[in-house]
Enzyme design. Structure first.
Site, PDB file in Angstrom:
ATOM      1  N   GLN A  74      58.956  19.217  48.561  1.00 57.27           N
ATOM      2  CA  GLN A  74      57.667  18.759  49.080  1.00 57.27           C
ATOM      3  C   GLN A  74      56.497  19.198  48.193  1.00 57.27           C
ATOM      4  OE1 GLN A  74      57.220  16.873  52.055  1.00 57.27           O
ATOM      5  NE2 GLN A  74      59.437  16.638  51.917  1.00 57.27           N
TER       6      GLN A  74
ATOM      7  N   ARG B 102      26.129  42.479  38.705  1.00 56.51           N
ATOM      8  CA  ARG B 102      26.674  41.150  38.997  1.00 56.51           C
ATOM      9  C   ARG B 102      25.598  40.309  39.677  1.00 56.51           C
ATOM     10  NH1 ARG B 102      32.556  39.118  41.394  1.00 56.51           N
ATOM     11  NH2 ARG B 102      32.753  37.602  39.710  1.00 56.51           N
TER      12      ARG B 102
ATOM     13  N   GLN C 274      32.475  48.909  41.945  1.00 58.68           N
ATOM     14  CA  GLN C 274      31.353  48.057  42.354  1.00 58.68           C
ATOM     15  C   GLN C 274      30.760  48.626  43.635  1.00 58.68           C
ATOM     16  OE1 GLN C 274      31.601  44.060  44.352  1.00 58.68           O
ATOM     17  NE2 GLN C 274      31.045  43.316  42.321  1.00 58.68           N
TER      18      GLN C 274
ATOM     19  N   CYS D  57      47.375  30.986  38.375  1.00 57.56           N
ATOM     20  CA  CYS D  57      46.637  30.686  39.609  1.00 57.56           C
ATOM     21  C   CYS D  57      46.334  29.194  39.665  1.00 57.56           C
ATOM     22  CB  CYS D  57      45.337  31.479  39.651  1.00 57.56           C
ATOM     23  SG  CYS D  57      44.220  30.971  40.989  1.00 57.56           S
TER      24      CYS D  57
ATOM     25  N   CYS E 178      44.173  34.431  49.246  1.00 62.27           N
ATOM     26  CA  CYS E 178      43.058  35.325  48.903  1.00 62.27           C
ATOM     27  C   CYS E 178      41.915  35.172  49.901  1.00 62.27           C
ATOM     28  CB  CYS E 178      42.621  35.082  47.459  1.00 62.27           C
ATOM     29  SG  CYS E 178      42.414  33.342  47.005  1.00 62.27           S
TER      30      CYS E 178
ATOM     31  N   TYR F  19      24.662  39.052  49.025  1.00 58.34           N
ATOM     32  CA  TYR F  19      24.580  40.377  49.630  1.00 58.34           C
ATOM     33  C   TYR F  19      23.160  40.929  49.476  1.00 58.34           C
ATOM     34  CZ  TYR F  19      29.653  40.055  50.001  1.00 58.34           C
ATOM     35  OH  TYR F  19      30.927  39.657  50.311  1.00 58.34           O
TER      36      TYR F  19
ATOM     37  N   ALA G  17      60.631  27.536  48.128  1.00 62.76           N
ATOM     38  CA  ALA G  17      61.299  28.659  48.791  1.00 62.76           C
ATOM     39  C   ALA G  17      62.692  28.868  48.208  1.00 62.76           C
ATOM     40  CB  ALA G  17      61.375  28.420  50.296  1.00 62.76           C
TER      41      ALA G  17
END
Length: 640
Positions: free
Chosen positions: A417, A219, A101, A340, A347, A171, A390
């Site tokens: 948790q 894109r 890209q 995900c 990220c 952009y 963990a």
């Protein structure tokens, strides 16, 4: 089940083995001079091994001042070709296809990164950057067009299979396309034909230099979600113009920096939220259309393809969480997929701070060579205290290495948790990681002991070779007069369903736990007030997550009182101080405490001298985020 996903496909003359695409994602793994590092290559190589049909690299700068990130790649010099040729060679070794890209950040970068004033079609600062850009002259525009073509040719020389021109996300090319940023009145502004001219000239220049057989992707942000910006009807026209100019595929994204929550979407955004926009583009063009946007599940990807809303599916963060996603789908190993969950913590949450990309769920991301799991030279007995994320991660890695692992959890279920974090609105997807971890524990034969609190007596009796302490944290209860009243409850107990509350609730603490508990209660019909000492709630939260959380609180009429302290809790009321003025809030059924947590690590001292190796991980060391908890658990499994 997934025939469409694994149906071969062609972009121009480029043959892809399936329809799964890794879109461009900034990693900050390259050298400051834009050359590829071994880390950068290994990161992409993992995806090639994982079976993706097409991998698109992060945005390569077309000149030395074009990048928005210090360590993004570059193709502005022939000296950069060699390092990126090593990348393409490694991808091709595994049967992968890769596109480069190319882009210019325009006004969405700053002089602190590039050393020069940013550029744009018009001298209007980007709302997120705050620096007035230089308005490009026509001569400068022509120079940039040539640089795009030269960068594309270097990509071809480096062995890339295609090039993608980045005309999305605010952009430079997008800045010309959109009236949000383009206020020109010459041939590069005003009408849609004029605003598209820069993109068309770039496409024509690239085509001239790379030849007819080299695929060009483009894109685009189908909707910018800003006042005066591009909407889907604008973009449908632009897409047709771009197709006529000679592109081979169009990659449909959304948003600009001001609406970053729609560029990289958190879990509050629905799955496939922008697929309908790709479908609109597909109606007006004959070239392949790539859809993207919270598609993290193979069933969703397959259904989008079957419904003919797109020809290919981009799954960026899904590839961060699990680069082996395609192979696992193809082999039917769906419960092995690390899915995900849209936390945006490792990220974009790190990228906006100038850091490198990581993934909460996959510590191997960007550390493919560093964190590889190798069989242990000596099999050991390993005890893990605590069944949160963990603890489970450390047990998984230790078991993968061949150790005999025993996991002890004082509660009646695993998750700790993390289970509570999945309760508030839009957060249920966090449970997918708990399910994955539990499946792995089962497959690896880890001995799980529920309702079992690991203690020094058991350690002395069983004599493990190592103990990993992942006992997490416990809620902090402030010393406020009245805090011990029966009407006062802890946020964690509310989320766990252990404590019920009345209709009118005051939440003390506006951090993430407090704000999400407030949202949870408000969504269930409660009248809620948040009291926070700082000048804003969720001060250190991820911006995209915070955006939708604040929206939720506002829509459910949660009252937020900041810069205030709680002085006393009474039966039916609470007294606060704000701006040196005391105020009593009445008609309160319950007060929920959410002012943070403190490490629970008493076991560490008790085990000293009783076991050869002790490793403490996660919140048991210091209360932090899931990113640190999972990585420390992973490293502990490697260390025993």
């Amino acid at each position: 089940m997934f025939e469409k996903i694994f149906e071969p496909f062609k972009i121009g003359k480029l043959e892809l083995k399936n329809r799964l695409v890794v879109p461009a994602m900034v990693t900050n793994y390259c050298n400051p001079d834009g050359t590829a590092t071994e880390r950068y290559i290994a990161y992409h190589e993992a995806k090639a091994k994982g079976g993706w049909g097409l991998i698109i690299t992060e945005n390569y700068g077309i000149d030395e001042h074009s990048r928005g990130f210090d360590r993004a790649g570059g193709l502005w010099s022939d000296d950069q070709i060699e390092s990126h040729a090593k990348l393409t060679e490694r991808i091709h070794m595994h049967g992968g296809k890769i596109a480069a890209q190319i882009y210019h950040a325009g006004r969405q970068t700053g002089s602190q990164i590039t050393g020069v004033q940013p550029i744009a079609p018009s001298p209007i600062e980007d709302p997120t950057i705050g620096e007035i850009p230089h308005e490009l002259t026509k001569a400068e525009i022509k120079e940039l067009v040539e640089k795009f073509g030269d960068a594309a040719l270097r990509a071809k020389k480096a062995g890339f299979d295609a090039v993608e021109i980045h005309g999305a996300h605010g952009y430079l090319i997008n800045q010309f396309l959109s009236t949000f940023s383009n206020k020109r009145t010459d041939e590069y502004g005003g009408t849609i034909i004029n605003r598209t001219r820069f993109a068309v000239e770039i496409i024509e220049n690239v085509r001239k230099k790379v030849g007819d057989d080299f695929p060009i992707l483009f894109r685009i942000s189908t909707d910018e979600f800003v006042e005066g910006g591009l909407t889907i009807e604008d973009t449908k026209v632009i897409a047709r113009i771009l197709e006529q100019a000679g592109i081979d595929a169009i990659h449909c994204s959304t948003g600009v920096y001001k609406t970053m929550q729609y560029v990289i979407q958190p879990t509050a955004v629905p799955h496939g939220f922008s697929v309908h926009l790709a479908a609109e583009i597909k109606k007006v063009v004959s070239i392949p259309v790539i859809a993207v946007g919270r598609i993290n599940d193979p069933f969703i990807a397959e259904s989008v393809l079957l419904s003919e809303k797109a020809d290919l599916i981009s799954m960026g963060r899904a590839s961060l969480a699990d680069p082996d996603f395609p192979n696992k789908v193809k082999e039917g190993k769906l419960d092995d997929i690390i899915q995900c969950m849209g936390c945006v913590q490792g990220c974009i949450g790190r990228i906006v701070k100038g850091l490198d990309v990581r993934c909460v769920l996959n510590p191997l991301t960007g550390k493919e060579n560093e964190f590889a799991v190798e069989p242990a030279k000596e099999k050991k007995k390993v005890f893990v205290a605590g069944g949160g994320i963990a603890g489970m991660q450390s047990a998984i890695i230790a078991a993968r290495r061949g150790h005999e692992v025993h996991l002890y959890e004082k509660d009646n279920k695993l998750g700790g948790q993390w289970l509570l974090a999945a309760v508030p609105p839009s957060k249920a997807e966090l449970n997918t990681f708990t399910i994955w971890q539990k499946n792995q524990l089962d497959k690896l034969g880890v001995h799980v002991h529920l309702n079992a609190d690991l203690n020094e007596n058991l350690v002395e009796k069983e004599k493990p070779d190592a103990v990993i302490i992942a006992t997490g944290a416990k809620p902090f209860v402030p010393n406020i007069p009245g805090v011990n009243l029966p009407e006062v409850v802890i946020a964690q107990d509310v989320l766990a369903g252990k404590k019920d509350v009345g209709q009118s609730v005051v939440v003390v603490g506006g951090g993430l736990v407090g704000a999400e508990t407030a949202a949870h209660l408000a969504n269930h019909g409660k009248k809620v007030v948040i009291i926070e000492m700082l000048d804003e709630i969720v001060k250190d939260g991820e911006p995209a997550v915070k955006h939708f959380l604040l929206k939720d609180l506002h829509e459910h009429h949660v009252e937020i009182i900041t810069s205030a302290t709680v002085k006393e809790i009474k039966q039916g009321s609470i007294i606060i101080e704000k701006d040196h003025v005391m105020k009593e809030i009445g008609d309160v059924d319950n007060v929920v405490i959410a002012v943070g947590s403190k490490p629970e690590n008493a076991l560490n001292d008790k085990l000293q001298g009783k076991v050869e190796k002790i490793i403490t991980v996660g919140d048991a060391i210091k209360v932090r985020k899931a990113l640190e908890a999972v990585e420390e658990g992973y490293k502990a499994g490697l260390a025993v």
